[in-house]
Motif scaffolding. Structure first.
Motif, PDB file in Angstrom:
ATOM      1  N   GLY A 184       5.478  34.732 102.643  1.00  0.00           N
ATOM      2  CA  GLY A 184       5.206  33.335 102.304  1.00  0.00           C
ATOM      3  C   GLY A 184       4.218  33.180 101.168  1.00  0.00           C
ATOM      4  N   ARG A 185       4.028  34.237 100.366  1.00  0.00           N
ATOM      5  CA  ARG A 185       3.135  34.163  99.216  1.00  0.00           C
ATOM      6  C   ARG A 185       3.881  33.678  97.984  1.00  0.00           C
ATOM      7  NH1 ARG A 185       1.172  39.796  98.107  1.00  0.00           N
ATOM      8  NH2 ARG A 185       3.021  40.490  99.280  1.00  0.00           N
ATOM      9  N   GLY A 186       3.111  33.214  96.997  1.00  0.00           N
ATOM     10  CA  GLY A 186       3.710  32.779  95.746  1.00  0.00           C
ATOM     11  C   GLY A 186       4.324  33.935  94.987  1.00  0.00           C
ATOM     12  N   GLY A 187       5.295  33.637  94.154  1.00  0.00           N
ATOM     13  CA  GLY A 187       5.959  34.646  93.353  1.00  0.00           C
ATOM     14  C   GLY A 187       7.055  35.391  94.079  1.00  0.00           C
ATOM     15  N   GLY A 188       7.385  34.943  95.271  1.00  0.00           N
ATOM     16  CA  GLY A 188       8.428  35.614  96.034  1.00  0.00           C
ATOM     17  C   GLY A 188       9.819  35.128  95.686  1.00  0.00           C
ATOM     18  N   SER A 189      10.794  35.878  96.150  1.00  0.00           N
ATOM     19  CA  SER A 189      12.196  35.536  95.916  1.00  0.00           C
ATOM     20  C   SER A 189      12.987  35.725  97.204  1.00  0.00           C
ATOM     21  CB  SER A 189      12.795  36.427  94.821  1.00  0.00           C
ATOM     22  OG  SER A 189      14.210  36.364  94.831  1.00  0.00           O
ATOM     23  N   ALA A 190      13.495  34.618  97.723  1.00  0.00           N
ATOM     24  CA  ALA A 190      14.307  34.699  98.934  1.00  0.00           C
ATOM     25  C   ALA A 190      15.590  35.486  98.675  1.00  0.00           C
ATOM     26  CB  ALA A 190      14.637  33.293  99.426  1.00  0.00           C
ATOM     27  N   ALA A 191      16.134  35.349  97.465  1.00  0.00           N
ATOM     28  CA  ALA A 191      17.359  36.088  97.139  1.00  0.00           C
ATOM     29  C   ALA A 191      17.111  37.591  97.154  1.00  0.00           C
ATOM     30  CB  ALA A 191      17.880  35.652  95.778  1.00  0.00           C
ATOM     31  N   LEU A 192      15.968  38.021  96.612  1.00  0.00           N
ATOM     32  CA  LEU A 192      15.654  39.447  96.607  1.00  0.00           C
ATOM     33  C   LEU A 192      15.308  39.943  98.006  1.00  0.00           C
ATOM     34  CD1 LEU A 192      13.652  39.781  93.264  1.00  0.00           C
ATOM     35  CD2 LEU A 192      15.977  40.579  93.743  1.00  0.00           C
ATOM     36  N   LEU A 193      14.674  39.097  98.816  1.00  0.00           N
ATOM     37  CA  LEU A 193      14.387  39.468 100.200  1.00  0.00           C
ATOM     38  C   LEU A 193      15.686  39.711 100.964  1.00  0.00           C
ATOM     39  CD1 LEU A 193      12.534  39.898 102.632  1.00  0.00           C
ATOM     40  CD2 LEU A 193      12.529  37.397 102.948  1.00  0.00           C
ATOM     41  N   GLU A 194      16.643  38.827 100.790  1.00  0.00           N
ATOM     42  CA  GLU A 194      17.930  38.996 101.471  1.00  0.00           C
ATOM     43  C   GLU A 194      18.606  40.298 101.039  1.00  0.00           C
ATOM     44  OE1 GLU A 194      22.314  36.810 101.751  1.00  0.00           O
ATOM     45  OE2 GLU A 194      20.615  35.771 100.804  1.00  0.00           O
ATOM     46  N   ARG A 195      18.570  40.582  99.743  1.00  0.00           N
ATOM     47  CA  ARG A 195      19.199  41.801  99.243  1.00  0.00           C
ATOM     48  C   ARG A 195      18.455  43.050  99.720  1.00  0.00           C
ATOM     49  NH1 ARG A 195      22.959  41.423  95.224  1.00  0.00           N
ATOM     50  NH2 ARG A 195      23.483  39.293  94.560  1.00  0.00           N
ATOM     51  N   ALA A 196      17.126  42.980  99.776  1.00  0.00           N
ATOM     52  CA  ALA A 196      16.345  44.133 100.229  1.00  0.00           C
ATOM     53  C   ALA A 196      16.644  44.450 101.691  1.00  0.00           C
ATOM     54  CB  ALA A 196      14.859  43.856 100.032  1.00  0.00           C
ATOM     55  N   GLU A 197      16.732  43.410 102.524  1.00  0.00           N
ATOM     56  CA  GLU A 197      16.986  43.648 103.945  1.00  0.00           C
ATOM     57  C   GLU A 197      18.415  44.118 104.184  1.00  0.00           C
ATOM     58  OE1 GLU A 197      13.683  41.205 106.350  1.00  0.00           O
ATOM     59  OE2 GLU A 197      15.564  40.093 106.005  1.00  0.00           O
ATOM     60  N   ARG A 198      19.319  43.693 103.336  1.00  0.00           N
ATOM     61  CA  ARG A 198      20.695  44.176 103.455  1.00  0.00           C
ATOM     62  C   ARG A 198      20.767  45.670 103.111  1.00  0.00           C
ATOM     63  NH1 ARG A 198      23.989  41.484  99.275  1.00  0.00           N
ATOM     64  NH2 ARG A 198      23.219  39.613 100.334  1.00  0.00           N
ATOM     65  N   LEU A 199      19.942  46.097 102.150  1.00  0.00           N
ATOM     66  CA  LEU A 199      19.984  47.482 101.700  1.00  0.00           C
ATOM     67  C   LEU A 199      19.115  48.410 102.545  1.00  0.00           C
ATOM     68  CD1 LEU A 199      21.252  49.180  99.392  1.00  0.00           C
ATOM     69  CD2 LEU A 199      19.151  48.804  98.092  1.00  0.00           C
ATOM     70  N   PHE A 200      17.936  47.928 102.955  1.00  0.00           N
ATOM     71  CA  PHE A 200      16.953  48.793 103.607  1.00  0.00           C
ATOM     72  C   PHE A 200      16.653  48.438 105.061  1.00  0.00           C
ATOM     73  CE2 PHE A 200      15.683  48.922  99.042  1.00  0.00           C
ATOM     74  CZ  PHE A 200      15.900  50.266  98.814  1.00  0.00           C
ATOM     75  N   GLY A 201      17.141  47.299 105.513  1.00  0.00           N
ATOM     76  CA  GLY A 201      16.783  46.869 106.862  1.00  0.00           C
ATOM     77  C   GLY A 201      15.605  45.909 106.828  1.00  0.00           C
ATOM     78  N   PRO A 202      15.013  45.587 107.993  1.00  0.00           N
ATOM     79  CA  PRO A 202      13.917  44.612 108.063  1.00  0.00           C
ATOM     80  C   PRO A 202      12.802  44.933 107.075  1.00  0.00           C
ATOM     81  CG  PRO A 202      14.628  45.209 110.262  1.00  0.00           C
ATOM     82  CD  PRO A 202      15.355  46.116 109.323  1.00  0.00           C
ATOM     83  N   ALA A 203      12.296  43.876 106.415  1.00  0.00           N
ATOM     84  CA  ALA A 203      11.310  44.053 105.353  1.00  0.00           C
ATOM     85  C   ALA A 203      10.059  44.765 105.843  1.00  0.00           C
ATOM     86  CB  ALA A 203      10.942  42.694 104.761  1.00  0.00           C
TER      87      ALA A 203
END
Length: 335
Positions: A184-203
Protein backbone atom coordinates in the motif's frame (compact mmCIF):
# COMPACT_ATOMS: atom_id res chain seq x y z
CA UNK A 1 54.87 -21.24 -27.42
CA UNK A 2 56.98 -22.23 -30.40
CA UNK A 3 59.52 -19.64 -31.47
CA UNK A 4 58.84 -20.43 -35.14
CA UNK A 5 55.71 -18.66 -36.42
CA UNK A 6 53.55 -20.42 -38.98
CA UNK A 7 53.95 -19.54 -42.61
CA UNK A 8 51.29 -17.79 -44.71
CA UNK A 9 47.92 -19.09 -43.73
CA UNK A 10 46.94 -19.98 -47.29
CA UNK A 11 49.66 -22.65 -47.30
CA UNK A 12 48.37 -24.42 -44.20
CA UNK A 13 46.06 -27.37 -44.83
CA UNK A 14 43.43 -27.31 -47.53
CA UNK A 15 42.13 -23.88 -46.53
CA UNK A 16 42.89 -21.36 -43.84
CA UNK A 17 40.90 -22.50 -40.81
CA UNK A 18 40.17 -20.18 -37.90
CA UNK A 19 38.16 -20.96 -34.78
CA UNK A 20 35.97 -18.70 -32.68
CA UNK A 21 34.84 -19.66 -29.18
CA UNK A 22 32.15 -18.12 -27.00
CA UNK A 23 32.03 -19.25 -23.36
CA UNK A 24 29.26 -18.02 -21.09
CA UNK A 25 26.69 -18.90 -18.52
CA UNK A 26 24.68 -21.05 -20.92
CA UNK A 27 27.59 -23.13 -22.15
CA UNK A 28 30.27 -23.19 -24.84
CA UNK A 29 29.84 -22.44 -28.55
CA UNK A 30 32.44 -23.03 -31.22
CA UNK A 31 32.46 -21.81 -34.84
CA UNK A 32 34.98 -22.83 -37.52
CA UNK A 33 35.54 -20.56 -40.51
CA UNK A 34 37.32 -21.39 -43.73
CA UNK A 35 38.55 -18.55 -45.92
CA UNK A 36 36.58 -16.15 -43.71
CA UNK A 37 33.28 -18.04 -43.96
CA UNK A 38 31.64 -19.01 -40.66
CA UNK A 39 30.13 -22.47 -40.45
CA UNK A 40 26.36 -22.42 -40.65
CA UNK A 41 25.80 -24.51 -37.53
CA UNK A 42 28.09 -23.74 -34.58
CA UNK A 43 29.01 -26.60 -32.28
CA UNK A 44 27.37 -26.23 -28.87
CA UNK A 45 27.98 -27.62 -25.39
CA UNK A 46 25.28 -26.81 -22.83
CA UNK A 47 27.70 -27.28 -19.94
CA UNK A 48 29.10 -23.94 -18.70
CA UNK A 49 32.83 -23.87 -18.09
CA UNK A 50 33.49 -24.16 -14.36
CA UNK A 51 35.00 -21.42 -12.24
CA UNK A 52 37.31 -22.37 -9.38
CA UNK A 53 39.81 -20.76 -7.01
CA UNK A 54 42.07 -19.85 -9.95
CA UNK A 55 39.24 -18.34 -11.97
CA UNK A 56 37.78 -19.82 -15.14
CA UNK A 57 39.00 -23.42 -15.37
CA UNK A 58 41.40 -23.95 -18.27
CA UNK A 59 41.28 -27.78 -17.99
CA UNK A 60 37.47 -27.80 -18.08
CA UNK A 61 37.36 -25.47 -21.08
CA UNK A 62 39.91 -27.61 -22.92
CA UNK A 63 38.04 -30.80 -22.00
CA UNK A 64 35.09 -29.52 -23.99
CA UNK A 65 36.82 -27.42 -26.63
CA UNK A 66 39.40 -29.87 -27.98
CA UNK A 67 36.99 -32.64 -29.09
CA UNK A 68 34.56 -30.05 -30.49
CA UNK A 69 37.26 -28.53 -32.69
CA UNK A 70 38.64 -31.91 -33.73
CA UNK A 71 35.21 -33.04 -34.85
CA UNK A 72 34.91 -29.98 -37.08
CA UNK A 73 38.25 -30.31 -38.86
CA UNK A 74 38.67 -32.22 -42.10
CA UNK A 75 41.77 -34.31 -42.77
CA UNK A 76 44.77 -32.13 -43.44
CA UNK A 77 43.23 -28.96 -42.05
CA UNK A 78 45.11 -26.97 -39.46
CA UNK A 79 43.89 -24.20 -37.17
CA UNK A 80 45.91 -21.08 -37.95
CA UNK A 81 44.25 -18.75 -35.43
CA UNK A 82 41.83 -19.11 -32.55
CA UNK A 83 39.96 -16.56 -30.43
CA UNK A 84 38.25 -17.31 -27.12
CA UNK A 85 35.69 -14.90 -25.74
CA UNK A 86 34.63 -15.67 -22.18
CA UNK A 87 32.32 -14.13 -19.64
CA UNK A 88 34.48 -13.12 -16.69
CA UNK A 89 37.73 -13.08 -18.68
CA UNK A 90 38.66 -9.61 -17.40
CA UNK A 91 38.56 -10.58 -13.72
CA UNK A 92 38.65 -14.40 -13.74
CA UNK A 93 40.81 -15.17 -16.76
CA UNK A 94 44.29 -15.57 -15.24
CA UNK A 95 44.21 -19.38 -15.49
CA UNK A 96 43.12 -19.21 -19.13
CA UNK A 97 45.81 -16.69 -20.00
CA UNK A 98 48.42 -18.88 -18.30
CA UNK A 99 47.32 -22.27 -19.61
CA UNK A 100 45.63 -21.99 -22.99
CA UNK A 101 48.51 -20.79 -25.22
CA UNK A 102 50.71 -23.85 -24.60
CA UNK A 103 47.77 -26.28 -24.57
CA UNK A 104 46.28 -25.05 -27.84
CA UNK A 105 49.65 -25.03 -29.59
CA UNK A 106 50.15 -28.61 -28.41
CA UNK A 107 46.69 -29.77 -29.54
CA UNK A 108 46.32 -27.87 -32.82
CA UNK A 109 49.60 -26.11 -33.57
CA UNK A 110 47.93 -22.76 -32.92
CA UNK A 111 50.46 -19.92 -32.71
CA UNK A 112 48.00 -17.07 -33.10
CA UNK A 113 45.63 -16.85 -30.14
CA UNK A 114 43.37 -14.14 -28.71
CA UNK A 115 41.80 -14.30 -25.26
CA UNK A 116 39.02 -11.75 -24.90
CA UNK A 117 36.36 -10.65 -22.49
CA UNK A 118 32.88 -11.39 -23.81
CA UNK A 119 32.29 -7.62 -24.02
CA UNK A 120 35.12 -7.42 -26.58
CA UNK A 121 33.73 -10.25 -28.69
CA UNK A 122 30.29 -8.60 -28.43
CA UNK A 123 31.90 -5.41 -29.71
CA UNK A 124 33.67 -7.18 -32.59
CA UNK A 125 30.49 -9.04 -33.44
CA UNK A 126 28.49 -5.83 -33.59
CA UNK A 127 30.89 -3.33 -35.19
CA UNK A 128 33.84 -5.39 -36.38
CA UNK A 129 37.07 -3.38 -36.11
CA UNK A 130 35.57 0.09 -36.49
CA UNK A 131 35.71 2.76 -33.75
CA UNK A 132 32.51 3.29 -31.82
CA UNK A 133 30.54 2.05 -28.84
CA UNK A 134 28.61 -1.14 -28.18
CA UNK A 135 26.13 -1.82 -25.39
CA UNK A 136 25.61 -5.52 -24.68
CA UNK A 137 22.59 -6.18 -22.51
CA UNK A 138 20.64 -9.21 -21.38
CA UNK A 139 20.55 -10.34 -17.79
CA UNK A 140 23.47 -7.95 -17.24
CA UNK A 141 24.64 -4.84 -19.05
CA UNK A 142 28.03 -3.48 -20.12
CA UNK A 143 29.10 -0.76 -22.52
CA UNK A 144 32.42 -0.84 -24.33
CA UNK A 145 33.91 1.73 -26.67
CA UNK A 146 37.15 2.27 -28.51
CA UNK A 147 38.93 4.76 -30.73
CA UNK A 148 41.16 1.82 -31.77
CA UNK A 149 43.86 3.05 -29.38
CA UNK A 150 42.33 2.22 -25.99
CA UNK A 151 39.15 0.68 -24.58
CA UNK A 152 36.61 2.51 -22.45
CA UNK A 153 34.23 0.53 -20.28
CA UNK A 154 31.08 1.52 -18.40
CA UNK A 155 29.13 -0.62 -15.95
CA UNK A 156 29.11 -4.40 -16.13
CA UNK A 157 29.50 -4.45 -12.35
CA UNK A 158 26.90 -7.14 -11.67
CA UNK A 159 23.35 -6.99 -10.38
CA UNK A 160 24.31 -5.93 -6.84
CA UNK A 161 26.55 -3.01 -7.79
CA UNK A 162 25.44 -2.02 -11.26
CA UNK A 163 24.23 -3.48 -14.57
CA UNK A 164 21.89 -0.49 -14.57
CA UNK A 165 19.16 -0.84 -17.19
CA UNK A 166 19.75 -4.58 -17.64
CA UNK A 167 17.18 -7.34 -17.51
CA UNK A 168 18.03 -8.00 -13.85
CA UNK A 169 17.76 -4.29 -13.07
CA UNK A 170 14.36 -4.02 -14.81
CA UNK A 171 13.10 -7.16 -13.09
CA UNK A 172 14.19 -5.95 -9.66
CA UNK A 173 12.60 -2.53 -10.20
CA UNK A 174 9.39 -4.20 -11.36
CA UNK A 175 9.29 -6.48 -8.33
CA UNK A 176 9.92 -3.53 -6.03
CA UNK A 177 6.90 -1.78 -7.58
CA UNK A 178 4.89 -4.97 -7.06
CA UNK A 179 5.82 -5.09 -3.38
CA UNK A 180 4.99 -1.41 -2.97
CA UNK A 181 1.52 -2.17 -4.24
CA UNK A 182 1.32 -5.16 -1.90
CA UNK A 183 2.23 -2.89 1.06
CA UNK A 184 0.00 0.00 0.00
CA UNK A 185 2.97 2.33 -0.48
CA UNK A 186 3.29 4.96 -3.17
CA UNK A 187 4.91 4.06 -6.47
CA UNK A 188 3.35 0.63 -6.58
CA UNK A 189 1.75 -1.15 -9.49
CA UNK A 190 -1.21 -3.45 -9.09
CA UNK A 191 -0.58 -4.81 -12.59
CA UNK A 192 2.99 -5.77 -11.69
CA UNK A 193 1.85 -7.26 -8.38
CA UNK A 194 -0.62 -9.49 -10.21
CA UNK A 195 2.06 -10.59 -12.66
CA UNK A 196 4.61 -11.22 -9.89
CA UNK A 197 2.22 -13.42 -7.93
CA UNK A 198 1.28 -15.33 -11.05
CA UNK A 199 4.97 -16.03 -11.71
CA UNK A 200 6.37 -16.46 -8.19
CA UNK A 201 3.42 -17.07 -5.90
CA UNK A 202 2.32 -14.91 -2.92
CA UNK A 203 4.27 -11.65 -2.73
CA UNK A 204 5.27 -12.23 0.88
CA UNK A 205 7.32 -15.24 -0.20
CA UNK A 206 9.50 -13.36 -2.67
CA UNK A 207 12.48 -12.76 -0.34
CA UNK A 208 12.64 -16.45 0.50
CA UNK A 209 12.61 -17.33 -3.17
CA UNK A 210 15.27 -14.81 -4.18
CA UNK A 211 17.82 -14.28 -1.43
CA UNK A 212 19.13 -17.86 -1.07
CA UNK A 213 19.53 -18.33 -4.84
CA UNK A 214 22.95 -18.26 -6.47
CA UNK A 215 21.25 -17.34 -9.77
CA UNK A 216 19.46 -14.27 -8.38
CA UNK A 217 20.33 -12.14 -11.40
CA UNK A 218 18.70 -14.62 -13.79
CA UNK A 219 15.61 -14.91 -11.57
CA UNK A 220 15.26 -11.13 -11.42
CA UNK A 221 15.72 -10.89 -15.19
CA UNK A 222 12.95 -13.44 -15.71
CA UNK A 223 10.50 -10.76 -14.56
CA UNK A 224 11.69 -8.16 -17.09
CA UNK A 225 9.39 -9.47 -19.88
CA UNK A 226 6.48 -9.08 -17.45
CA UNK A 227 7.42 -5.43 -16.94
CA UNK A 228 7.53 -4.96 -20.73
CA UNK A 229 4.13 -6.65 -21.12
CA UNK A 230 2.62 -4.45 -18.40
CA UNK A 231 4.08 -1.36 -20.08
CA UNK A 232 2.62 -2.41 -23.43
CA UNK A 233 -0.72 -2.80 -21.65
CA UNK A 234 -0.53 0.81 -20.50
CA UNK A 235 0.75 0.46 -16.92
CA UNK A 236 2.33 3.81 -16.02
CA UNK A 237 4.76 2.45 -13.42
CA UNK A 238 6.06 -0.23 -15.78
CA UNK A 239 6.61 2.37 -18.50
CA UNK A 240 8.51 4.53 -16.01
CA UNK A 241 10.75 1.59 -15.09
CA UNK A 242 11.63 1.03 -18.74
CA UNK A 243 12.15 4.75 -19.23
CA UNK A 244 14.70 4.79 -16.42
CA UNK A 245 16.36 1.68 -17.84
CA UNK A 246 16.68 3.40 -21.22
CA UNK A 247 18.27 6.44 -19.56
CA UNK A 248 20.86 4.24 -17.83
CA UNK A 249 21.71 2.47 -21.09
CA UNK A 250 22.08 5.74 -22.99
CA UNK A 251 24.29 7.18 -20.25
CA UNK A 252 26.61 4.18 -20.44
CA UNK A 253 26.78 4.49 -24.23
CA UNK A 254 27.73 8.15 -23.92
CA UNK A 255 30.40 7.34 -21.32
CA UNK A 256 32.31 5.04 -23.71
CA UNK A 257 31.61 6.58 -27.11
CA UNK A 258 34.78 8.04 -28.66
CA UNK A 259 34.70 11.74 -29.40
CA UNK A 260 35.28 13.18 -32.83
CA UNK A 261 34.50 11.82 -36.24
CA UNK A 262 31.16 10.13 -36.89
CA UNK A 263 30.73 7.78 -33.95
CA UNK A 264 28.74 4.58 -34.34
CA UNK A 265 26.72 3.02 -31.54
CA UNK A 266 25.36 -0.50 -31.67
CA UNK A 267 23.17 -2.47 -29.27
CA UNK A 268 23.34 -6.22 -28.92
CA UNK A 269 21.76 -8.81 -26.66
CA UNK A 270 18.34 -10.13 -25.81
CA UNK A 271 17.24 -7.07 -23.84
CA UNK A 272 16.78 -5.08 -27.03
CA UNK A 273 14.10 -7.48 -28.25
CA UNK A 274 11.85 -5.99 -25.57
CA UNK A 275 10.27 -3.67 -28.09
CA UNK A 276 8.82 -0.16 -28.15
CA UNK A 277 8.44 0.44 -24.38
CA UNK A 278 12.25 0.28 -24.06
CA UNK A 279 13.42 1.24 -27.54
CA UNK A 280 11.34 4.41 -27.88
CA UNK A 281 12.71 6.15 -24.76
CA UNK A 282 16.18 4.82 -25.60
CA UNK A 283 16.06 6.53 -28.99
CA UNK A 284 15.01 9.80 -27.34
CA UNK A 285 17.78 9.63 -24.74
CA UNK A 286 20.41 8.83 -27.37
CA UNK A 287 19.32 11.81 -29.46
CA UNK A 288 19.69 14.02 -26.38
CA UNK A 289 22.95 12.62 -25.02
CA UNK A 290 24.72 11.72 -28.28
CA UNK A 291 23.43 14.12 -30.94
CA UNK A 292 24.66 13.14 -34.38
CA UNK A 293 25.60 9.61 -33.38
CA UNK A 294 24.97 6.95 -36.00
CA UNK A 295 23.06 3.96 -34.68
CA UNK A 296 24.22 0.81 -36.46
CA UNK A 297 22.50 -2.59 -36.31
CA UNK A 298 24.75 -5.28 -34.84
CA UNK A 299 26.36 -7.39 -37.56
CA UNK A 300 26.45 -10.46 -35.36
CA UNK A 301 26.68 -11.90 -31.86
CA UNK A 302 29.74 -12.56 -29.63
CA UNK A 303 30.48 -15.86 -31.36
CA UNK A 304 30.61 -14.01 -34.67
CA UNK A 305 32.88 -11.50 -32.93
CA UNK A 306 35.33 -14.20 -31.88
CA UNK A 307 35.51 -15.35 -35.52
CA UNK A 308 36.13 -11.75 -36.62
CA UNK A 309 39.05 -11.51 -34.18
CA UNK A 310 40.48 -14.92 -35.14
CA UNK A 311 40.25 -14.04 -38.85
CA UNK A 312 42.05 -10.74 -38.22
CA UNK A 313 44.79 -12.60 -36.37
CA UNK A 314 45.17 -15.04 -39.26
CA UNK A 315 45.62 -12.22 -41.76
CA UNK A 316 47.76 -10.16 -39.35
CA UNK A 317 45.24 -7.31 -39.55
CA UNK A 318 43.94 -6.99 -35.98
CA UNK A 319 43.15 -3.34 -35.26
CA UNK A 320 41.34 -3.65 -31.93
CA UNK A 321 43.53 -2.52 -29.02
CA UNK A 322 45.14 -5.14 -26.83
CA UNK A 323 44.71 -4.92 -23.09
CA UNK A 324 46.03 -7.05 -20.26
CA UNK A 325 42.50 -7.93 -19.15
CA UNK A 326 40.09 -7.25 -22.01
CA UNK A 327 42.05 -8.56 -25.01
CA UNK A 328 45.30 -10.54 -24.86
CA UNK A 329 47.02 -11.64 -28.07
CA UNK A 330 49.68 -14.35 -28.30
CA UNK A 331 51.80 -14.63 -31.42
CA UNK A 332 51.75 -12.47 -34.56
CA UNK A 333 48.52 -11.07 -35.89
CA UNK A 334 48.46 -7.31 -35.34
CA UNK A 335 48.91 -4.61 -37.96
Amino acid sequence: MSSTPPGPVAARGREPVVVGVDSGGSGLRVAVARAGREVSAPLVSREPVRTGPGGISAPHLLEQLVPMVRSALADGERVVALAVGAAGMATLGDELRAGLPVALEREFGVARLALAADAVTAYAGALGQRPGAVVAAGTGMIALGTDLRTWRRADGWGHLLGDSGSGAWIGRAGLEAALRAHDGRGGGSAALLERAERLFGPAGGLPGQLYPRTDRAAVLASFAPEVAAAATGGDRVAREVLGRAAAHIAESARAVCPSGGEPEVSFTGGLFRMGEPLLAPLAEDLARLLPGVRRTPAEGDPLHGSVVIASALASESLRLPTDGRLLTVVGPGRL
